[in-house]
Design an enzyme around this catalytic site. Structure first.
Site, PDB file in Angstrom:
ATOM      1  N   SER A  36       9.847   8.991  23.508  1.00  0.00           N
ATOM      2  CA  SER A  36       9.018   8.404  24.272  1.00  0.00           C
ATOM      3  C   SER A  36       7.794   7.943  23.761  1.00  0.00           C
ATOM      4  CB  SER A  36       8.571   9.683  25.612  1.00  0.00           C
ATOM      5  OG  SER A  36       8.102  10.982  25.009  1.00  0.00           O
ATOM      6  N   ASP A 342      -1.260  12.150  29.730  1.00  0.00           N
ATOM      7  CA  ASP A 342      -0.707  12.879  30.689  1.00  0.00           C
ATOM      8  C   ASP A 342      -0.293  14.297  30.427  1.00  0.00           C
ATOM      9  OD1 ASP A 342       1.292  12.456  28.798  1.00  0.00           O
ATOM     10  OD2 ASP A 342       2.801  11.318  30.113  1.00  0.00           O
ATOM     11  N   HIS A 345       1.540  12.661  26.153  1.00  0.00           N
ATOM     12  CA  HIS A 345       1.478  11.479  25.538  1.00  0.00           C
ATOM     13  C   HIS A 345      -0.172  11.117  25.452  1.00  0.00           C
ATOM     14  CE1 HIS A 345       5.353  11.630  27.518  1.00  0.00           C
ATOM     15  NE2 HIS A 345       5.667  11.311  26.294  1.00  0.00           N
TER      16      HIS A 345
END
Ligand SMILES: *[C@@H]1O[C@H](CO)[C@@H](O)[C@H](O)[C@H]1NC(C)=O
Ligand SMILES: *[C@@H]1O[C@H](CO)[C@@H](O)[C@H](O)[C@H]1NC(C)=O
Ligand SMILES: *[C@@H]1O[C@H](CO)[C@@H](O)[C@H](O)[C@H]1NC(C)=O
Ligand SMILES: *[C@@H]1O[C@H](CO)[C@@H](O)[C@H](O)[C@H]1NC(C)=O
Length: 380
Positions: A36, A342, A345
């Site tokens: 991610s 968040d 990240h």
């Protein structure tokens, strides 16, 4: 107007626009692999309506809407492409309107370096296999049709820059899925993760890659997810609020990875196999935030409140119930002053500074590797 005048005006016009379109870089393409931290749409296009980054406020700072990236804006790979004068990389798994002329992105959120389907079934091995198929299809196409628009030339498989940014989810897999403690994660999991990454590098080399950048794992022990989801004793915090034991494990892994890549470099002397120390870059954001203009470090920008503005039950991009109250995770008003977007990240701004630091060239092993000397780097 006379023809000659038109011709001269045309030349002038070309002289004016030429520099804008000149890449001025030895690397005409980027091939990226990862999780991610660099997924620009793979999971969205493969498993639509199943990822938090499809919801606001993801993407709000740069794209003005969710852009299937785990950030309020861009990821480090986006800034990297920009610095090299290249467009954003299309995800390999995006079937409509992709442009692979300057490379492709195989990264998928949730991916592990080892062959697990822990969060998502697109592990590093799957990504390398996808790359092999991609390359073969491009070469077959060129043979039949010549160079194709929106596809890279055959040359770029050799001259392109390959980037790997993976490993963080392998830690989660060990702790959460296999329920191992830190010494077990270190002994049983991490050496295998480093071998998997080194194996992928070798695989890319066999396919013709000659410039391969491998990013280490960043200081995940400074992230709200780890600080809240895992119980910590009160003496497991360093002076910057990060978990000592967790970051120890990360650094242990990074040392193994670095040694594996160094060994590989001796076997493959005609390739630049580069270890990128992002750990030290990002850890300094936590140690010296004001140096970079950050005001908040371990506290996430997007969340539902609490010490770290983070709750595993209701994460950024979602709604839920906490203590009988309906809540939704919302963005802070000034994401650029946060390191963490968040709780897992980094923010657009943190990714930008991280990329500037990488391109500065002081965090490569071997230390004499340089991108700046081979590219007319664009300002970020
Ligand atoms: C394809 O591109 C390569 C590199 O730019 C060039 O050398 C080659 O001539 C091109 N082939 C065709 C058919 O255009
Ligand atoms: C981790 O688990 C092993 C058993 O697999 C145990 O021997 C060891 O003491 C544990 N370590 C810690 C720090 O709890
Ligand atoms: C929370 O939302 C649900 C459905 O959206 C609603 O039925 C419920 O009454 C709400 N609860 C509170 C405490 O507002
Ligand atoms: C970097 O240093 C190594 C020796 O440590 C040398 O073999 C290599 O050629 C150098 N590379 C560049 C790009 O200067």
């Amino acid at each position: 107007m006379e023809r000659s005048k038109i011709f001269i005006l045309g030349l002038l016009f070309m002289a004016l626009i030429m520099p804008m379109y000149e890449c001025g870089c030895d690397f005409p393409a980027i091939y990226n692999f990862g999780d991610s931290t660099s997924d620009t749409g793979a999971i969205h296009f493969t498993f639509p309506y199943n990822m938090l980054a499809e919801n606001p406020p993801y993407g709000q700072t740069y794209f003005g809407k969710p852009a299937y990236r785990y950030s309020d804006g861009r990821l480090s790979i986006d800034f990297f492409a920009k610095a090299l004068g290249l467009p954003f990389l299309s995800p390999y798994l995006q079937s409509v309107a992709s442009n692979f002329g300057h490379g492709a992105n195989f990264a998928a959120a949730g991916a592990t370096a080892r062959d697990t389907s822990f969060i998502a079934p697109i592990s590093l091995t799957v990504q390398i296999n996808q790359f092999k198929i991609f390359k073969q299809q491009v070469l077959d196409g060129i043979q039949i049709h010549g160079n194709l628009s929106f596809l890279p030339t055959a040359e770029t498989f050799k001259t392109g820059i390959y980037i790997l940014e993976i490993g963080g989810n392998d830690f989660s897999y060990g702790y959460m899925n296999l329920k191992l403690n830190t010494s077990e994660v270190k002994n049983l999991i991490l050496p295998r993760v480093a071998r998997a990454v080194a194996g992928a590098v070798q695989g890319l080399y066999s396919e013709g890659a000659r410039t391969i950048l491998v990013k280490d794992v960043g200081p995940q022990g400074c992230e709200a997810f780890w600080l809240t989801y895992f119980p910590h004793s009160s003496n497991d915090f360093d002076e910057h609020g990060c978990s000592v034991s967790y970051n120890d494990a990360v650094q242990f892994y990074n040392r193994i990875l670095k040694a594996q890549l160094s060994a590989l470099r001796k076997q493959l002397p005609d390739a630049a196999i580069v270890y990128v120390n992002t750990y030290d870059i990002v850890y300094d954001f936590f140690a010296n935030p004001s140096k970079y203009g950050f005001e908040f470090t371990t506290r996430a920008c997007c969340g539902v409140g609490g010490k770290y503005n983070y709750d595993y039950a209701v994460q950024c991009g979602s709604k839920g119930t906490i203590n009988g109250q309906n809540v939704s995770a919302v963005s802070c008003s000034n994401p650029a002053s946060y390191v963490s977007w968040d709780g897992v990240h980094w923010t657009d701004n943190a990714n930008k500074i991280l990329t500037q630091q990488i391109l500065g060239g002081n965090f490569f092993d071997p230390a004499n590797f340089s991108i700046a000397s081979r590219c007319d780097l664009q300002p970020l």
